[in-house]
Design a protein around this motif. Structure first.
Motif, PDB file in Angstrom:
ATOM      1  N   SER A 203       0.894  -0.923  -0.131  1.00 51.59           N
ATOM      2  CA  SER A 203      -0.075   0.107  -0.114  1.00 51.59           C
ATOM      3  C   SER A 203       0.830   1.130  -0.010  1.00 51.59           C
ATOM      4  O   SER A 203       1.410   1.477   0.930  1.00 51.59           O
ATOM      5  N   LEU A 204       0.675   2.002  -1.095  1.00 52.04           N
ATOM      6  CA  LEU A 204       1.680   3.333  -1.266  1.00 52.04           C
ATOM      7  C   LEU A 204       1.061   4.241  -0.232  1.00 52.04           C
ATOM      8  O   LEU A 204       1.906   5.115   0.153  1.00 52.04           O
ATOM      9  N   GLU A 205      -0.346   4.264  -0.232  1.00 56.67           N
ATOM     10  CA  GLU A 205      -0.977   5.133   0.881  1.00 56.67           C
ATOM     11  C   GLU A 205      -0.314   5.055   2.195  1.00 56.67           C
ATOM     12  O   GLU A 205      -0.106   6.004   3.025  1.00 56.67           O
ATOM     13  N   GLU A 206      -0.471   3.662   2.702  1.00 57.57           N
ATOM     14  CA  GLU A 206       0.138   3.420   4.190  1.00 57.57           C
ATOM     15  C   GLU A 206       1.377   3.825   4.239  1.00 57.57           C
ATOM     16  O   GLU A 206       1.962   4.264   5.149  1.00 57.57           O
ATOM     17  N   LEU A 207       2.259   3.524   3.160  1.00 59.79           N
ATOM     18  CA  LEU A 207       3.775   3.978   3.348  1.00 59.79           C
ATOM     19  C   LEU A 207       3.938   5.449   3.265  1.00 59.79           C
ATOM     20  O   LEU A 207       4.986   6.027   3.551  1.00 59.79           O
ATOM     21  N   GLY A 208       3.226   6.182   2.553  1.00 57.12           N
ATOM     22  CA  GLY A 208       3.054   7.706   2.272  1.00 57.12           C
ATOM     23  C   GLY A 208       4.149   7.900   1.369  1.00 57.12           C
ATOM     24  O   GLY A 208       4.929   9.099   1.426  1.00 57.12           O
ATOM     25  N   VAL A 209       4.204   7.133   0.293  1.00 65.11           N
ATOM     26  CA  VAL A 209       5.220   7.330  -0.754  1.00 65.11           C
ATOM     27  C   VAL A 209       4.623   7.144  -2.110  1.00 65.11           C
ATOM     28  O   VAL A 209       3.440   6.563  -2.310  1.00 65.11           O
ATOM     29  N   PRO A 210       5.042   7.710  -3.130  1.00 65.87           N
ATOM     30  CA  PRO A 210       4.481   7.788  -4.418  1.00 65.87           C
ATOM     31  C   PRO A 210       4.929   6.482  -5.182  1.00 65.87           C
ATOM     32  O   PRO A 210       5.935   6.021  -4.482  1.00 65.87           O
ATOM     33  N   LYS A 211       4.565   6.197  -6.375  1.00 70.45           N
ATOM     34  CA  LYS A 211       4.788   4.985  -7.024  1.00 70.45           C
ATOM     35  C   LYS A 211       6.512   4.926  -7.557  1.00 70.45           C
ATOM     36  O   LYS A 211       6.798   6.152  -7.608  1.00 70.45           O
ATOM     37  N   TRP A 212       6.857   3.899  -7.870  1.00 66.92           N
ATOM     38  CA  TRP A 212       8.445   4.033  -8.076  1.00 66.92           C
ATOM     39  C   TRP A 212       8.600   4.755  -9.438  1.00 66.92           C
ATOM     40  O   TRP A 212       7.914   4.791 -10.325  1.00 66.92           O
ATOM     41  N   GLN A 213       9.557   5.750  -9.358  1.00 69.08           N
ATOM     42  CA  GLN A 213      10.103   6.510 -10.530  1.00 69.08           C
ATOM     43  C   GLN A 213      11.444   6.267 -10.839  1.00 69.08           C
ATOM     44  O   GLN A 213      12.260   6.292 -10.191  1.00 69.08           O
ATOM     45  N   GLY A 214      11.723   6.053 -12.184  1.00 67.23           N
ATOM     46  CA  GLY A 214      12.994   5.729 -12.659  1.00 67.23           C
ATOM     47  C   GLY A 214      12.955   5.882 -14.186  1.00 67.23           C
ATOM     48  O   GLY A 214      11.759   5.753 -14.846  1.00 67.23           O
ATOM     49  N   SER A 215      14.220   5.807 -14.583  1.00 65.36           N
ATOM     50  CA  SER A 215      14.014   5.985 -16.147  1.00 65.36           C
ATOM     51  C   SER A 215      13.841   4.703 -16.716  1.00 65.36           C
ATOM     52  O   SER A 215      14.071   3.685 -16.123  1.00 65.36           O
ATOM     53  N   PRO A 216      13.375   4.477 -17.924  1.00 69.09           N
ATOM     54  CA  PRO A 216      13.101   3.317 -18.785  1.00 69.09           C
ATOM     55  C   PRO A 216      14.378   2.333 -18.521  1.00 69.09           C
ATOM     56  O   PRO A 216      13.974   1.203 -18.542  1.00 69.09           O
ATOM     57  N   GLU A 217      15.409   2.956 -18.750  1.00 68.06           N
ATOM     58  CA  GLU A 217      16.648   2.155 -18.843  1.00 68.06           C
ATOM     59  C   GLU A 217      16.809   1.551 -17.319  1.00 68.06           C
ATOM     60  O   GLU A 217      17.202   0.372 -17.070  1.00 68.06           O
ATOM     61  N   GLU A 218      16.790   2.509 -16.258  1.00 68.85           N
ATOM     62  CA  GLU A 218      16.868   1.882 -15.059  1.00 68.85           C
ATOM     63  C   GLU A 218      15.816   1.019 -14.711  1.00 68.85           C
ATOM     64  O   GLU A 218      15.898  -0.134 -14.077  1.00 68.85           O
ATOM     65  N   ASN A 219      14.726   1.282 -15.115  1.00 71.81           N
ATOM     66  CA  ASN A 219      13.380   0.124 -14.732  1.00 71.81           C
ATOM     67  C   ASN A 219      13.706  -1.199 -15.401  1.00 71.81           C
ATOM     68  O   ASN A 219      13.493  -2.196 -14.768  1.00 71.81           O
ATOM     69  N   LEU A 220      14.227  -1.225 -16.554  1.00 76.05           N
ATOM     70  CA  LEU A 220      14.501  -2.569 -17.236  1.00 76.05           C
ATOM     71  C   LEU A 220      15.383  -3.334 -16.518  1.00 76.05           C
ATOM     72  O   LEU A 220      15.390  -4.441 -16.174  1.00 76.05           O
ATOM     73  N   HIS A 221      16.562  -2.541 -16.147  1.00 76.14           N
ATOM     74  CA  HIS A 221      17.550  -2.899 -15.505  1.00 76.14           C
ATOM     75  C   HIS A 221      17.077  -3.633 -14.005  1.00 76.14           C
ATOM     76  O   HIS A 221      17.357  -4.937 -13.542  1.00 76.14           O
ATOM     77  N   MET A 222      16.254  -2.902 -13.259  1.00 76.02           N
ATOM     78  CA  MET A 222      15.442  -3.547 -12.057  1.00 76.02           C
ATOM     79  C   MET A 222      14.730  -4.510 -12.310  1.00 76.02           C
ATOM     80  O   MET A 222      14.950  -5.599 -11.555  1.00 76.02           O
ATOM     81  N   MET A 223      13.920  -4.859 -13.337  1.00 77.99           N
ATOM     82  CA  MET A 223      13.224  -5.900 -13.673  1.00 77.99           C
ATOM     83  C   MET A 223      14.034  -6.997 -14.006  1.00 77.99           C
ATOM     84  O   MET A 223      13.852  -8.067 -13.691  1.00 77.99           O
ATOM     85  N   ARG A 224      15.078  -6.903 -14.826  1.00 76.75           N
ATOM     86  CA  ARG A 224      16.044  -8.048 -15.128  1.00 76.75           C
ATOM     87  C   ARG A 224      16.730  -8.642 -13.627  1.00 76.75           C
ATOM     88  O   ARG A 224      16.746  -9.715 -13.446  1.00 76.75           O
ATOM     89  N   VAL A 225      17.097  -7.855 -12.617  1.00 77.97           N
ATOM     90  CA  VAL A 225      17.384  -7.882 -11.387  1.00 77.97           C
ATOM     91  C   VAL A 225      16.540  -8.824 -10.640  1.00 77.97           C
ATOM     92  O   VAL A 225      16.790 -10.039 -10.376  1.00 77.97           O
ATOM     93  N   ALA A 226      15.406  -8.162 -10.365  1.00 78.29           N
ATOM     94  CA  ALA A 226      14.082  -8.897  -9.753  1.00 78.29           C
ATOM     95  C   ALA A 226      13.632 -10.234 -10.271  1.00 78.29           C
ATOM     96  O   ALA A 226      13.464 -11.219  -9.580  1.00 78.29           O
ATOM     97  N   SER A 227      13.541 -10.345 -11.732  1.00 77.20           N
ATOM     98  CA  SER A 227      13.262 -11.440 -12.328  1.00 77.20           C
ATOM     99  C   SER A 227      14.208 -12.606 -12.222  1.00 77.20           C
ATOM    100  O   SER A 227      13.789 -13.743 -12.114  1.00 77.20           O
ATOM    101  N   ARG A 228      15.348 -12.193 -12.247  1.00 78.26           N
ATOM    102  CA  ARG A 228      16.332 -13.230 -12.135  1.00 78.26           C
ATOM    103  C   ARG A 228      16.440 -13.750 -10.682  1.00 78.26           C
ATOM    104  O   ARG A 228      16.649 -15.012 -10.538  1.00 78.26           O
TER     105      ARG A 228
END
Length: 469
Positions: A144-169
């Motif tokens: 819950s982003l509301e409970e945490l008091g933070v907005p949704k994740w913000q990153g560049s498309p390149e950063e996000n692809l790298h992040m998804m590759r790390v997580a999926s691996r």
């Protein structure tokens, strides 16, 4: 993310970790790049996905299998009578091979005769592998982003692809990529998994919806993230019963659930489209198509994908291009999988064709090798004995620990295809085609015995390096 912004050189970063020494001179320190935050560190080329040098990037939407986007996926053309005839042809092969098509009779016979792969302990392993499945828990709720008091994740498309590759691996996938949803790639969704094209529409409702005839995609969902999971290698090559099927899907189900949950926890949406399993991975450079129809190859791991999956999402992602590792060209001359197939479901032709041969699947617009899904599917999961998978386990590229085509030879095959026929013959000479199919399965090898004598790797996902006999 803004809480961690700072100016730090690579030298200072390494010094903070206690990893610098006298060997790092003033020149290196002076020329070290400056990073403004940890996200820039992660987005440098040193941390990004790298293919071997012989794998070439291609233009987007132009994989090694030629696609006529003006024709693909064509019109509906399901021919159920043709499909039924192909299944009947396979059943005739089964009747000739075993004298019956009754699986209850066959399974009892195989168990009583202690047939390798279908003995009591083999069936016990298969049944145990199939006793449970997991996937998404019914009680699961996204962060819950509301409970945490933070907005949704913000990153560049390149950063996000790298992040998804790390997580999926981390969750169990060994290769992943992303594609833009545009006029061409949306046709992959339109083609679906069958011959009847889906209607694809965009909506302002923000709700993804999928029926048997239509896929509705929310506006802003412009990205497709795709990943691949591996077969349990030992189970596939030794085939103790149908272990590899349920066991492989157990890992696939859990990996997919976690990847999808991760996207949602970041504050974004995702959904599974109805697509052919090899389509998006091939367009994103994760896999390449082969002679084996829908079966695909990952250059780094060979012909061992258990399943590929895709998530449509509004999480911005950089696009990864199709690749050419020389494997598809190798398929033109090899034909090893086609020679192995007992039902003749794999094309033996020298060149791929635009002609539509499978009147049940019927997806024009692809120049590929003909593959008979109906005759293959009615055999592989029942009459092996056990799960078939012979086209995968006999592939020259099946895995780089035990196959003839190790990385050095693969680089030659990718750059000098004149040697492809020679490498295929060497794969036979070195004994990588001992198993057979039907009633002859495992009559000339001891792979099932080897499986049971060996305390193999965790999950059976990698090659074992020793045995306890």
């Amino acid at each position: 993310m803004s809480k961690f912004h700072s100016n730090v050189s690579r030298r200072d970063f390494m010094k903070a970790l206690g990893l610098t020494g006298a060997g790092l001179g003033a020149v290196a320190a002076a020329t070290a790049p400056v990073f403004h935050d940890m996200d820039e560190v992660l987005s440098t080329p040193d941390t990004e996905w790298k293919n071997p040098w012989w794998i070439k990037d291609k233009e987007h939407e132009k994989p090694t299998v030629e696609v006529d986007w003006d024709v693909y996926p064509g019109s509906a053309g399901r021919d159920t009578a043709w499909n039924d005839q192909q299944i009947a042809n396979t059943m005739a092969i089964v009747e000739k091979e075993y004298g019956t098509t009754d699986l209850d009779i066959l399974e009892a016979r195989w168990a009583q005769q202690n047939v390798p792969g279908m003995s009591l302990r083999d069936r016990a392993l298969e049944n145990a592998a199939n006793c449970c499945n997991s996937g998404l828990k019914s009680s699961w709720k996204p962060v819950s982003l509301e409970e945490l008091g933070v907005p949704k994740w913000q990153g560049s498309p390149e950063e996000n692809l790298h992040m998804m590759r790390v997580a999926s691996r981390f969750f169990g996938s060994y290769a992943s990529g992303a594609a833009e949803l545009n006029d061409k790639t949306l046709r992959v969704i339109k083609a679906g998994r069958g011959p009847t094209p889906m209607n694809v529409v965009y909506t302002d409702t923000g709700v993804f919806k999928k029926t048997s005839t239509e896929v509705t995609i929310p506006n802003g969902w412009n990205y497709a993230f795709t990943w691949v999971m591996q077969h349990p290698q030992l189970a596939l090559s030794t085939s103790p019963g149908e272990v590899t099927n349920p066991y492989g899907y157990f890992f696939c189900t859990n990996t997919a659930a976690r990847i999808r949950a991760f996207i949602q926890n970041l504050g974004y949406s995702q959904a599974e489209p109805t697509v052919g399993t090899g389509a998006f991975p091939t367009l994103t450079g994760v896999t390449e198509m082969t002679r084996q129809g829908a079966n695909v190859i990952v250059p780094s791991h060979g012909a061992m994908p258990r399943r590929t999956e895709t998530a449509l999402t509004n999480l911005p992602l950089a696009y990864s291009p199709p690749i050419d590792s020389g494997i598809y060209k190798f398929c033109h001359t090899c034909k090893k999988c086609a020679e192995t197939c007992i039902t003749g479901s794999i094309s033996m032709e020298d060149e791929p064709s635009w002609e539509v041969r499978d009147k049940y699947q019927n997806i024009p617009g692809l120049k590929h090798f003909y593959f008979n899904y109906a005759s293959c599917g009615s055999w592989k999961s029942a009459y092996g004995p056990g799960y078939c998978g012979m086209c995968l386990s006999t592939c020259v590229f099946r895995n780089f620990n035990e196959s003839m085509v190790h990385p050095l030879i693969q680089s030659v095959a990718a750059t000098t295809p004149i040697f492809n026929g020679f490498f295929r013959q060497m794969d036979d000479v070195f004994g990588f085609r001992t198993n057979q199919m039907g009633s002859k399965a495992h009559t000339e090898d001891d792979t099932i015995g080897q499986f049971w004598r060996t305390i193999g790797p965790e999950h059976g996902l990698l090659t074992h390096f020793g045995s306890h006999e």
